[in-house]
Write an enzyme that holds these catalytic residues in place. Structure first.
Site, PDB file in Angstrom:
ATOM      1  N   GLY A 539       0.840  -1.201   0.000  1.00  8.52           N
ATOM      2  CA  GLY A 539       0.000   0.000   0.000  1.00  8.52           C
ATOM      3  C   GLY A 539       0.864   1.235   0.000  1.00  8.52           C
ATOM      4  O   GLY A 539       2.082   1.174   0.123  1.00  8.52           O
ATOM      5  N   GLU A 540       0.197   2.363  -0.170  1.00 11.44           N
ATOM      6  CA  GLU A 540       0.943   3.597  -0.329  1.00 11.44           C
ATOM      7  C   GLU A 540       0.159   4.744   0.272  1.00 11.44           C
ATOM      8  O   GLU A 540      -1.059   4.791   0.158  1.00 11.44           O
ATOM      9  CB  GLU A 540       1.156   3.848  -1.819  1.00 11.44           C
ATOM     10  N   GLN A 542       0.616   9.157   1.683  1.00 12.87           N
ATOM     11  CA  GLN A 542       1.242  10.400   1.262  1.00 12.87           C
ATOM     12  C   GLN A 542       2.700  10.475   1.667  1.00 12.87           C
ATOM     13  O   GLN A 542       3.534  10.977   0.941  1.00 12.87           O
ATOM     14  CB  GLN A 542       0.489  11.575   1.861  1.00 12.87           C
ATOM     15  N   PHE A 543       2.998   9.978   2.855  1.00 15.69           N
ATOM     16  CA  PHE A 543       4.351  10.137   3.347  1.00 15.69           C
ATOM     17  C   PHE A 543       5.070   8.813   3.529  1.00 15.69           C
ATOM     18  O   PHE A 543       6.073   8.745   4.213  1.00 15.69           O
ATOM     19  CB  PHE A 543       4.347  10.895   4.666  1.00 15.69           C
ATOM     20  N   GLY A 544       4.532   7.766   2.965  1.00 12.69           N
ATOM     21  CA  GLY A 544       5.218   6.506   3.142  1.00 12.69           C
ATOM     22  C   GLY A 544       4.548   5.372   2.401  1.00 12.69           C
ATOM     23  O   GLY A 544       3.613   5.575   1.638  1.00 12.69           O
ATOM     24  N   LYS A 575       5.850  -0.668   7.584  1.00  8.91           N
ATOM     25  CA  LYS A 575       5.355   0.661   7.206  1.00  8.91           C
ATOM     26  C   LYS A 575       6.506   1.637   7.368  1.00  8.91           C
ATOM     27  O   LYS A 575       7.111   1.718   8.434  1.00  8.91           O
ATOM     28  CB  LYS A 575       4.226   1.011   8.166  1.00  8.91           C
ATOM     29  N   ASP A 670     -12.396   4.953  12.524  1.00 10.55           N
ATOM     30  CA  ASP A 670     -12.437   4.539  11.127  1.00 10.55           C
ATOM     31  C   ASP A 670     -12.626   3.035  11.039  1.00 10.55           C
ATOM     32  O   ASP A 670     -11.921   2.356  10.298  1.00 10.55           O
ATOM     33  CB  ASP A 670     -11.163   4.988  10.419  1.00 10.55           C
TER      34      ASP A 670
END
Ligand SMILES: *[C@@H]1O[C@H](CO)[C@@H](O)[C@H](O)[C@H]1NC(C)=O
Ligand SMILES: *[C@@H]1O[C@H](CO)[C@@H](O)[C@H](O)[C@H]1NC(C)=O
Ligand SMILES: *[C@@H]1O[C@H](CO)[C@@H](O)[C@H](O)[C@H]1NC(C)=O
Ligand SMILES: *[C@@H]1O[C@H](CO)[C@@H](O)[C@H](O)[C@H]1NC(C)=O
Length: 823
Positions: A539-540, A542-544, A575, A670
């Site tokens: 997964g991807e 914004q900062f990593g 991560k 969430d």
């Protein structure tokens, strides 16, 4: 600089700027009232600037069927006050609030019955308010207000919830003057130009004459020598003065009446007069004053004749001694000594009500000017020194404070991590080549389409309009991460910090500079980075990124057995935070480590180890081979009824994990199938604490409107009020349960657009039986559907707890198994 300060000091309003006690507490709760309130926790008394009590602010009930423009927050100052400045703030509530008033009006009253709408020198009533929910916006009231009651009236429309926190600044109105009456100011023709000498800010009735109001004569602004000029920018000639010509007054005097709040012992009266005798304007020839303390004017009057002065055309205060007469009203006749007479300010001194003489010059008018200028200059220098000292103090104080907090946070992180495992000697690790340093860390989203980019619907809510457009422009990027791309996502946190640093011990302040503890050998256990081998990108953000890696020797490292033979590499999810991520992203990352290291439950994703000694920072978690629950269920086909027991079992595990979080008072915010991971034998673990914004002070804002909100999982109060509690997690659990039983074949409310989902939220709030519920999934037993419906109860208190949910699901599961066994 000095000139600027002179101008400020020259007016009384320049020094009368003390906070009147909303933040300081001098104003009592019972003196703060409102037209309405959204809920008990947003009542008027929570409308105090810089306070976070209750739900963090006063919020009117704008959804009710009434005129939203009439909503107000009212403050009773108990006595008359001179209010020069107002401050407003929205509802921040530690980062969960996001309502503020972009514009507002002010009304005031001296007696509580006659209300006046404030307007500025140009007649504008609307004041530009807040742009976000945390910054304090200060507005000078020009002209200032003299009042006992002040109302803040947000300018809004029905679709928007506004909340306010306010403060008033000024000082007590020692004059006790409640109103003055005088003939209307007149118009002068001077060298072909019109000079308007009316009282432009008078707040009483203006008919043939002015009655029952206050205006320019009490606004704290003294006119200049040249009455055609003004310190106020862009106004008509003669603005500062109220003036009359002898041609209109056959009696050759102007009568003015002054009413006071009570009977007072009057020492003197100061009248600021123009004296441009070259243009036919001169100070009055004589003043005759009458007194009234009960019903009738007393015969005994006071008469005063100022010294004639042909030398100086300067405007000046003329002091009239009133001889310690007792009165609640004074009537004075000011006799003309030339064709025109002009006043810009009138002040009274009575009882103890004597203003500081360094600010209001008195004594001999001929010497006054030089004298007061010297005083003003001294005052300025003192003020400058004070300002500089204050700035230096604040800077030093902030640095010390930040360092203290920084140390404390480092200690916390150290303690927690070292407490969990025995300290081992740390390894010097080189950066592993598998970790791509171009990656970015923010929140890692599994590549899924459940997240709505709510920009276009949030645009409906005015406070999001701007950022939503930003997001809109960036449409077309990857849906999950597009919203925050390139935006200086964390910039606002600094703003919050700057504001809150001075007032609260904000955790995020410390966090800003919190770095990885350097060189604390042994204190922080570190997994040797070189023992991680990159396998695949999962997964991807914004900062990593999240990578699937093989971790060699991690079982020995943890002294735990995860199955599989010793020495055999274990698959883990890693991560990483990109190296050039800003300080705030780093802090969020470290905070997530702190959160996750605290959680230990069979149904919660576990943090196994970290690499924080060098960049890039990474956290190593369990890897769940069946991926997330959403994808897992989507691929599943129901064969027979016994599968329901399996679904119940998974839901039970989620409830169990949530029960654990609830026992820690931890709000997930969430919960959804996409954030649950599936391991062997349908083992479920709840993951993704990246959005646990209650611990990420202020994060909610940054995400709001510009990033992603899981609105289809959010309770009405989370969407409308920004309120996240265990009960809103229960709501999300209801949706998650629904997803589970529909096997994630469709998105919740898939037939509704995002706008309609938000509208439906409003129906939940209004509770007029117009709200739409998710339908009963095919084959879903009635008790389970009833459980879901209970999770979506309007009133948070009526929703079941996770303990109760867990119990009912266990029953369902057992019953399912029994049924199977019976067959
Ligand atoms: C005073 O005179 C100015 C200039 O004519 C006018 O614009 C203004 O409305 C007047 N104000 C009042 C309160 O009558
Ligand atoms: C008014 O105040 C003055 C000075 O403080 C005092 O001498 C005088 O007695 C007072 N007058 C009355 C009527 O109280
Ligand atoms: C007004 O004052 C001027 C200057 O003192 C004087 O000449 C004029 O006669 C006065 N007018 C009236 C009506 O008193
Ligand atoms: C005037 O200022 C002095 C010194 O700043 C202060 O001690 C005093 O209380 C002030 N007086 C009033 C009436 O505010």
């Amino acid at each position: 600089m000095i000139l600027m300060i002179i101008v400020i000091l020259k007016t009384f309003s320049g020094v009368c700027r003390y906070p009147l006690g909303m933040a300081g507490g001098q104003i009592q709760d019972e003196d703060i009232s409102a037209s309405s309130q959204w809920s008990e926790s947003t009542a008027a008394r929570y409308g105090r600037l810089d306070f976070d009590d209750g739900d963090g602010a006063w919020c009117p009930d704008v959804m009710a069927e009434q005129d939203a423009l009439k909503e107000f927050l009212q403050i009773d100052l108990r006595t008359l006050h001179f209010v020069t400045l107002v401050g407003t703030q929205g509802r921040h509530a530690d980062g969960v609030g996001n309502e503020f008033a972009q514009r507002y009006r002010i009304k005031y009253s001296r007696d509580g019955s006659r209300w006046v709408s404030w307007h500025d020198h140009k007649g504008h009533q609307i004041i530009e308010g807040n742009k976000n929910a945390y910054d304090v916006v200060l507005k000078d009231l020009e002209p200032p207000i003299i009042a006992r009651y002040v109302r803040f009236m947000p300018v809004t429309d029905h679709s928007m919830i506004v909340c306010m926190r306010v403060e008033l600044y000024g000082c007590e109105w020692l004059d006790g003057l409640v109103s003055y009456s005088a003939p209307n100011g007149q118009q002068m023709s001077l060298k072909g130009q019109h000079v308007y000498l009316n009282d432009s800010v008078y707040d009483g009735a203006m008919g043939y004459s002015m009655t029952e109001g206050l205006g320019q004569l009490t606004d704290g602004f003294w006119g200049l020598d040249d009455f055609t000029q003004s310190q106020v920018y862009g106004v008509w000639p003669g603005y500062d003065y109220v003036g009359w010509t002898n041609a209109s007054f056959p009696s050759s005097y102007v009568e003015m009446t002054f009413e006071f709040d009570r009977v007072r012992n009057f020492t003197s009266m100061k009248v600021h007069c123009n004296n441009m005798y070259t243009w036919g304007v001169r100070i009055f020839q004589r003043a005759t004053c009458y007194f009234r303390s009960e019903s009738d004017w007393e015969h005994n009057f006071v008469s005063f004749r100022p010294r004639g002065d042909k030398i100086s055309p300067s405007a000046r205060f003329v002091t009239i001694a009133l001889g310690n007469r007792m009165a609640s009203a004074i009537k004075c006749h000011f006799a003309f000594s030339d064709a025109w007479m002009m006043f810009s300010e009138i002040a009274f001194q009575s009882d103890t009500a004597v203003y500081n003489t360094s600010l209001v010059p008195r004594d001999d008018p001929t010497h006054k000017l030089d004298d007061s200028n010297t005083r003003i200059l001294i005052g300025c220098l003192v003020a400058i020194i004070f300002i500089l000292l204050a700035v230096i103090t604040i800077i030093l104080w902030r640095q010390v404070w930040q360092k203290m907090l920084e140390k404390a946070s480092r200690r916390m992180l150290d303690d927690e991590l070292s407490a969990q495992r025995d300290a081992l000697s740390s390894h010097h690790s080189s950066q592993s080549s598998e970790v791509e340093s171009t990656s970015a860390y923010e929140r890692i989203f599994p590549l899924h389409s459940d997240y709505q980019e709510p920009s276009h619907l949030i645009r409906k809510l005015p406070e999001f309009a701007e950022s939503a457009e930003d997001a809109g422009k960036r449409e077309g990027n990857t849906p999950q991460v597009s919203a925050a791309d390139e935006v200086p996502h964390y910039a606002e946190a600094d703003i919050v910090n700057q504001h809150s640093a001075a007032t609260r011990s904000s955790y995020s302040v410390a966090a800003v500079n919190m770095a990885v503890p350097p060189g604390r050998e042994g204190a922080l256990e570190e997994f040797p980075r070189e023992q991680l081998t990159f396998k695949q990108k999962l997964g991807e953000g914004q900062f990593g990124e999240v990578h699937l890696c093989e971790a060699v020797g991690i079982q020995e490292f943890l002294k735990e057995d995860f199955g599989g033979s010793e020495g055999k590499p274990l698959l883990v999810a890693v991560k990483t935070l990109r190296e050039d991520a800003n300080k705030n992203a780093r802090n969020d990352f470290l905070k997530e480590i702190r959160i996750m290291s605290r959680l230990r439950d069979p149904n919660i994703m576990r943090l196994l180890a970290v690499c924080v000694e060098s960049d890039p920072l990474c956290m190593i978690t369990e890897y769940m081979e069946n991926g997330d629950l959403n994808q897992f269920l989507f691929k599943l086909e129901l064969q027979n009824e016994s599968d329901y027991a399996a679904l119940c079992g998974m839901a039970t595990q989620i409830a169990s994990g949530m029960k654990y979080l609830a026992s820690l008072n931890f709000v997930h915010r969430d919960l959804a199938t996409r954030n649950c991971l599936v391991g062997e034998n349908h083992a479920i673990k709840i993951a993704d604490f990246g959005m646990s914004r209650n611990l990420y002070r202020g994060d909610y804002y940054r995400i709001q409107g510009r990033a992603v909100l899981p609105i289809r999982w959010m309770s009405w109060e989370s969407i409308l009020l920004g309120k996240f509690t265990m009960a809103s997690d229960v709501w999300a659990f209801g949706v998650t349960l629904w997803e589970t039983l529909t096997l994630c074949k469709e998105q919740p409310y898939s037939q509704l657009s995002d706008e309609q989902v938000i509208e439906n939220t409003g129906e939940f709030f209004r509770d007029q039986a117009k709200q739409i519920y998710l339908p009963q999934p095919a084959g879903c037993p009635d008790p389970i559907y009833r459980l879901m419906l209970n999770c979506w109860r309007r009133n948070a208190k009526d929703r079941p707890t996770f303990q109760e949910i867990h119990n009912s699901l266990q029953e369902c599961q057992e019953k399912g198994q029994d049924d199977n066994a019976a067959k």
